[in-house]
Scaffold this motif. Structure first.
Motif, short mmCIF file in Angstrom:
data_model
loop_
_atom_site.label_atom_id
_atom_site.label_comp_id
_atom_site.label_asym_id
_atom_site.label_seq_id
_atom_site.Cartn_x
_atom_site.Cartn_y
_atom_site.Cartn_z
N ALA A 412 0.94 -1.14 0.17
CA ALA A 412 -0.18 0.07 -0.01
C ALA A 412 0.89 1.32 0.17
CB ALA A 412 -0.85 -0.05 1.34
N LEU A 413 2.23 1.29 0.42
CA LEU A 413 3.02 2.31 0.29
C LEU A 413 2.84 3.37 -0.84
CD1 LEU A 413 6.08 1.41 2.50
CD2 LEU A 413 4.40 2.63 3.28
N PRO A 414 3.18 2.75 -2.10
CA PRO A 414 3.03 3.58 -3.13
C PRO A 414 1.84 4.40 -3.29
CG PRO A 414 3.85 1.60 -3.67
CD PRO A 414 3.24 1.25 -2.23
N PHE A 415 0.57 3.81 -3.05
CA PHE A 415 -0.59 4.60 -3.32
C PHE A 415 -0.79 5.56 -1.96
CE2 PHE A 415 -0.93 0.16 -4.82
CZ PHE A 415 -1.35 0.25 -6.10
N ALA A 416 -0.32 5.19 -0.99
CA ALA A 416 -0.41 6.21 0.14
C ALA A 416 0.62 7.46 -0.17
CB ALA A 416 -0.06 5.45 1.78
N ALA A 417 1.62 7.05 -0.48
CA ALA A 417 2.59 8.21 -0.97
C ALA A 417 2.31 9.15 -1.91
CB ALA A 417 3.94 7.50 -1.48
N ARG A 418 1.47 8.55 -2.89
CA ARG A 418 0.66 9.44 -3.93
C ARG A 418 -0.31 10.57 -3.42
NH1 ARG A 418 2.19 8.23 -9.09
NH2 ARG A 418 0.50 9.46 -9.94
N VAL A 419 -0.93 9.79 -2.15
CA VAL A 419 -1.91 11.01 -1.71
C VAL A 419 -1.17 11.86 -0.62
CG1 VAL A 419 -3.92 10.76 -0.30
CG2 VAL A 419 -3.63 8.87 -1.74
N ILE A 420 -0.28 11.43 0.24
CA ILE A 420 0.20 12.21 0.99
C ILE A 420 1.18 13.00 0.77
CG2 ILE A 420 1.30 12.05 3.26
CD1 ILE A 420 0.14 9.54 4.00
N ALA A 421 2.17 12.68 -0.02
CA ALA A 421 3.49 13.20 -0.41
C ALA A 421 3.13 14.86 -1.10
CB ALA A 421 4.55 12.54 -0.97
N PRO A 422 2.54 14.70 -2.20
CA PRO A 422 1.97 16.03 -2.74
C PRO A 422 1.48 17.05 -1.93
CG PRO A 422 1.36 14.29 -4.06
CD PRO A 422 1.70 13.60 -2.85
N GLU A 423 0.39 16.54 -1.28
CA GLU A 423 -0.22 17.48 -0.23
C GLU A 423 0.49 18.14 0.94
OE1 GLU A 423 -3.36 18.40 -0.68
OE2 GLU A 423 -3.99 17.30 -2.41
N LEU A 424 1.56 17.16 1.61
CA LEU A 424 2.20 17.74 2.59
C LEU A 424 3.44 18.52 2.11
CD1 LEU A 424 3.30 17.31 5.45
CD2 LEU A 424 4.66 15.41 4.68
N THR A 425 3.88 18.60 0.82
CA THR A 425 4.81 19.33 0.05
C THR A 425 4.23 20.69 -0.08
OG1 THR A 425 5.96 17.50 -0.91
CG2 THR A 425 6.40 19.68 -1.55
N THR A 426 2.92 20.53 -0.52
CA THR A 426 2.34 21.97 -0.98
C THR A 426 1.95 22.75 0.44
OG1 THR A 426 1.23 21.02 -2.86
CG2 THR A 426 0.18 23.31 -1.87
N HIS A 427 1.52 22.05 1.50
CA HIS A 427 1.12 22.53 2.75
C HIS A 427 2.38 22.96 3.36
CE1 HIS A 427 -0.21 22.64 6.78
NE2 HIS A 427 0.55 22.12 7.29
N LEU A 428 3.62 22.48 3.41
CA LEU A 428 4.79 22.92 4.34
C LEU A 428 5.23 24.29 3.59
CD1 LEU A 428 6.53 19.80 4.99
CD2 LEU A 428 5.41 21.01 6.60
N LYS A 429 5.26 24.49 2.20
CA LYS A 429 5.50 25.58 1.37
C LYS A 429 4.76 26.55 1.71
CE LYS A 429 7.82 23.18 -2.56
NZ LYS A 429 7.66 23.14 -3.91
N ARG A 430 3.47 26.40 1.91
CA ARG A 430 2.50 27.72 2.22
C ARG A 430 2.57 27.92 3.83
NH1 ARG A 430 -3.01 24.97 -0.68
NH2 ARG A 430 -2.56 25.48 -2.89
N THR A 431 2.72 27.14 4.55
CA THR A 431 2.62 27.51 6.02
C THR A 431 3.88 27.55 6.80
OG1 THR A 431 2.33 25.06 6.86
CG2 THR A 431 0.37 26.56 6.15
N GLY A 432 5.16 27.31 6.09
CA GLY A 432 6.26 27.03 6.80
C GLY A 432 6.87 28.61 7.38
N ARG A 433 7.10 29.42 6.82
CA ARG A 433 7.41 30.76 7.11
C ARG A 433 6.36 31.37 8.23
NH1 ARG A 433 11.55 32.87 4.30
NH2 ARG A 433 11.98 31.80 2.15
N LEU A 434 5.12 31.06 8.06
CA LEU A 434 4.25 31.90 8.87
C LEU A 434 4.48 31.12 10.33
CD1 LEU A 434 1.85 33.57 9.77
CD2 LEU A 434 0.21 31.64 8.75
N ALA A 435 4.42 29.67 10.28
CA ALA A 435 4.59 28.90 11.49
C ALA A 435 5.96 29.54 12.23
CB ALA A 435 4.54 27.41 11.25
N ALA A 436 6.96 29.60 11.41
CA ALA A 436 8.43 29.80 12.19
C ALA A 436 8.14 31.50 12.70
CB ALA A 436 9.32 29.89 10.96
#
Length: 533
Positions: A412-436
């Motif tokens: 199941a890892l490849p399918f879970a990665a296609r769901v989680i990884a893109p969303e997490l990358t986008t989220h961290l780019k949007r909120t990283g500076r604000l959280a810091a």
């Protein structure tokens, strides 16, 4: 931006998950390599035949899945206001969440010896019956699962064509042939290689379909040959040789596939409702309705057959049996355990990969993408290697459930990665500076910032991983026994002993359970579809 402590924590957690995952795979293959003093090399003619048949059925399945998907996607794209269109789009996703064995039962109800198609042929005077067993049955099942997927991805590509291109085509008065040549064709051509490669990979590693519909050893693929070498011949060295052959084939496919655009990430320009001068005529409408109708019949009839046969079976008697509840409980426990492990491991490695990339760690960051490549590894080889190790140390008794959970997690890892990884990358780019800037770190950041955004993708990944585990027969077929049985194993036993009534009820129950788990994927996909339409 992350603090140094946060970065170290996530990279450390991801590295631990990576180490455990890599160790699990390495130990399994090491045990298979060292499992026998004398290597049981299969005859070259046998290995060549298995290898060529694996490629043959995968190539034919890919062609038969992609080519019919093109007119279906074109017809759907020309009819954004088609009655019931959201349901049809959901039906395109339905086979992905449907377990293989219930789908096979549905196909048997339609295409089997006593199925609807053969009854229709007999009423028309044809004495020769269509046989669903053999290569034709394998192709039919693969097309049932993969053609809707190909149509959905092609439809997404057409929906992403910039509105300006449609406006320009309409102003130039381009006829239908020119529209396909200059607008629709290029949009689909960019994603067809990726779609074909994905389907080819799925067909190469197909197990349950070939096992149930292959019709015998003459139609075995590498995956089934691995199972036969371990389950019936108990020849680990031969299984290892076959596993290496399959690994080399899937690795070559994956490398070739990486050169083409990802069919699910091909996003260009602003889209909107297109100008479709080729959709106004009565002939075009009739043609599109006919194409969509044929697609619906092909896809919906087996699903309807599962529902009708299941409702007509003795469900009360089936669910009153102790073996059913034991199989159901086992399936639920295994599915939820595999789903949780797959989600946690994928999140930790995706988070570590994002932290490493932000630190400019170079190639080290790419190591955390290993979950995306787990599809290359034969799951039966993983379970078999660990079973041999536990057998040598006297711990094999009762190890089946644990191995099934771990193997299903890896699957199941490849399918879970296609769901989680893109969303997490986008989220961290949007909120990283604000959280810091706010000084929100550690668990407080996860609870207040990450969790509200990521809980949807995390739940979707868990649900999809659990559904895959719930409907899987591969690992259970190898390690199952009278004391360790799941719903897919019980269904397979019913089909093998021609207990069609029990098989109908089990198909309905198993299909409903897995579809309920995959409903979040359908819901997440629907708003994008409706917006694009």
């Amino acid at each position: 931006m992350e603090s140094t402590g946060e970065r170290r924590f996530w990279i450390g957690a991801g590295a631990l998950a990576l180490t455990l995952l890599a160790s699990f795979c390495i130990v399994a293959f090491t045990m298979l390599l060292s499992s026998g003093v004398q290597s049981s090399w299969p005859p070259l003619a046998y290995l060549t035949r298995i290898f060529l048949f694996t490629i043959e059925q995968a190539v034919l399945s890919t062609i038969l899945s992609v080519l019919p998907a093109i007119p279906v996607a074109l017809a759907m794209a020309r009819r954004p206001d088609f009655i019931g269109r959201p349901l049809i789009v959901a039906l395109m996703i339905l086979p992905i969440g449907l377990p293989v064995l219930p789908a096979v039962f549905g196909l048997l109800e339609i295409w089997g010896r006593t199925g609807l198609i053969n009854d229709l042929l007999a009423s028309l005077g044809f004495s020769e019956k269509f046989s669903i067993y053999g290569l034709q049955g394998i192709l039919l099942a693969h097309v049932f699962f993969n053609m809707p997927l190909a149509a959905r991805l092609l439809l997404k590509a057409l929906e992403r064509v910039p509105r300006d291109e449609w406006r320009l085509a309409a102003s130039l008065g381009l006829p239908r042939g020119s529209l396909f040549r200059f607008v629709e064709g290029p949009a689909m051509l960019r994603v067809i290689p990726g779609i074909a490669g994905l389907i080819f990979m799925l067909c190469v590693t197909s197990f349950t379909i070939v096992l149930t519909l292959g019709g015998g050893p003459a139609n075995s693929t590498l995956e089934v040959a691995i199972y036969q070498a371990l389950k019936f011949e108990f020849d680990p060295p031969r299984a290892m040789i076959l596993s290496v052959a399959q690994l080399a084939l899937t690795a070559a496919i994956f490398l070739l596939l990486s050169r083409f655009p990802d069919p699910e990430e091909d996003r260009r320009g602003a889209t909107g409702r297109p100008f479709r001068p080729d959709a106004a005529s009565l002939g075009a409408r009739a043609r599109d309705v006919g194409i969509i109708g044929i697609f619906l019949l092909f896809t919906a009839l087996p699903v309807g057959a599962i529902a009708m046969a299941g409702l007509g079976s003795n469900l009360t008697g089936l669910v009153s049996g102790a073996i059913f509840w034991r199989a159901l409980t086992t399936s639920l426990v295994l599915a939820f355990a595999a789903g949780i492990l797959a989600t946690v491991v994928t999140y930790l490695m995706a988070r570590a990969g994002a932290s490493s990339a932000a630190r400019n760690a170079g190639p080290f960051a790419h190591l955390f993408r290993i979950p995306e490549f787990m599809l290359l590894i034969p799951p039966l080889a993983l379970g078999s290697g660990w079973f041999l190790l536990l057998h040598h140390v006297g711990l094999a008794q009762g190890a089946g459930p644990t191995l099934v959970v771990l193997v299903n997690m890896c699957m199941a890892l490849p399918f879970a990665a296609r769901v989680i990884a893109p969303e997490l990358t986008t989220h961290l780019k949007r909120t990283g500076r604000l959280a810091a800037s706010l000084g929100v770190t550690g668990f407080a950041r996860f609870r207040l910032i990450d969790w509200p955004v990521m809980r949807g993708p995390l739940f979707t990944a868990f649900a999809f991983a659990a559904a895959l585990s719930m409907g899987d027969l591969g690992a259970v077929a190898l390690f199952g026994s009278d004391d360790f049985i799941t719903l897919p194993a019980l269904l397979y036993a019913s089909l093998g002993s021609y207990r069609s009534t029990d098989a109908a009820g089990l198909s309905l129950i198993l299909g409903l359970l897995c579809l309920i788990l995959t409903l979040p994927s359908v819901r997440l996909d629907r708003p994008k579809t409706e917006e694009a339409a």
